[in-house]
Design a protein around this motif. Structure first.
Motif, short mmCIF file in Angstrom:
data_model
loop_
_atom_site.label_atom_id
_atom_site.label_comp_id
_atom_site.label_asym_id
_atom_site.label_seq_id
_atom_site.Cartn_x
_atom_site.Cartn_y
_atom_site.Cartn_z
N GLY A 83 46.13 49.54 80.80
CA GLY A 83 45.62 48.68 80.76
C GLY A 83 46.49 47.52 81.85
N ILE A 84 47.47 47.38 80.27
CA ILE A 84 48.65 46.07 81.01
C ILE A 84 49.67 46.66 82.41
N LYS A 85 49.82 48.24 81.91
CA LYS A 85 50.94 48.23 83.19
C LYS A 85 49.53 48.67 84.63
N GLU A 86 48.80 48.84 84.46
CA GLU A 86 47.78 49.29 85.96
C GLU A 86 47.58 47.59 86.41
N GLY A 126 54.45 48.48 81.09
CA GLY A 126 53.14 48.06 80.05
C GLY A 126 53.13 47.52 78.85
N ILE A 127 54.90 46.85 78.67
CA ILE A 127 55.18 46.28 77.71
C ILE A 127 55.35 45.15 77.62
N ARG A 128 54.99 44.45 78.71
CA ARG A 128 54.90 42.84 79.24
C ARG A 128 53.76 42.36 79.20
N TYR A 129 52.27 41.62 78.76
CA TYR A 129 51.40 41.21 79.78
C TYR A 129 50.95 39.96 80.28
#
Length: 158
Positions: A83-86, A126-129
Motif C-alpha cells: 500500500g505504501i509503495k503504491e 515501500g519503506i518510507r511513508y
C-alpha cells in the motif's frame, strides 16, 4: 553509540531500526534485543505511530533474517508495504505533473521531505511513508500560481 536508558526493549528496537544506515554496534544491539524477545504487537503499535513500520522491519530482516513474527503481523506488513509503495508511486507521479505544470509557468519548485528523499535516500518506495507532497516555491510566485488556470493541480488531494 549513545546509550538508550529507561526505554522498553520495543522502544529501543524502534530507535535502532528507524534509520537508513547503521553501525555494526547498532546491529549487535538489535540482535541482542531480538534474542531477548520482544512484544511484537507493542513494537508494531510504536512503529505505526511513528510511521516507520516497513522501514523498521526491513532493517530487522537485514540484520537478522531468521526473525519470526506471527502470520497475522507478517500479512499486515506485506499489505502495508504494498500500500505504501503504491501510494508513493501515485504521489511521485503527481509530483512530476506539478513540477511540469510549474515549469511551464517558469516557476521553480523544489521537492522536500519524502518527495525528495524516497528516490535519493530510501530507494525502495515501500519503506518510507509519505502522506503528502511537500515542495518549496518562491513566495513571490504564490499569486502567479493562484491566477493560473490549472491551479487545481497544485492543491488537489490524491
Amino acid at each position: 553509540m549513545y546509550k538508550i536508558h529507561n526505554f522498553t526493549k520495543e522502544q529501543k528496537l524502534l530507535i535502532l531500526t528507524s534509520r537508513i544506515t547503521m553501525s555494526e554496534e547498532n546491529r549487535l544491539e538489535i540482535c541482542k534485543i531480538l534474542d531477548e524477545g520482544i512484544n511484537w504487537f507493542e513494537f508494531y503499535k510504536l512503529t505505526l505511530y511513528h510511521k516507520t513500520f516497513t522501514l523498521c522491519w526491513k532493517n530487522i530482516e537485514n540484520v537478522k533474517a531468521d526473525v519470526k513474527i506471527s502470520k497475522y503481523l507478517s500479512n499486515i506488513l506485506k499489505f502495508s508495504y504494498s500500500g505504501i509503495k503504491e501510494q508513493n508511486r501515485l504521489f511521485l507521479n503527481e509530483l512530476e505533473n506539478v513540477i511540469e505544470a510549474l515549469n511551464e509557468d517558469c516557476i521553480p519548485c523544489l521537492p522536500v521531505k519524502g518527495a525528495m528523499l524516497i528516490n535519493k535516500m530510501y530507494k525502495e518506495h515501500g519503506i518510507r511513508y509519505m502522506g503528502d507532497i511537500d515542495c518549496l516555491i518562491r513566495y513571490s510566485d504564490i499569486e502567479k500560481i493562484k491566477k493560473n488556470e490549472t491551479s487545481w493541480v497544485y492543491t488537489r488531494n490524491i
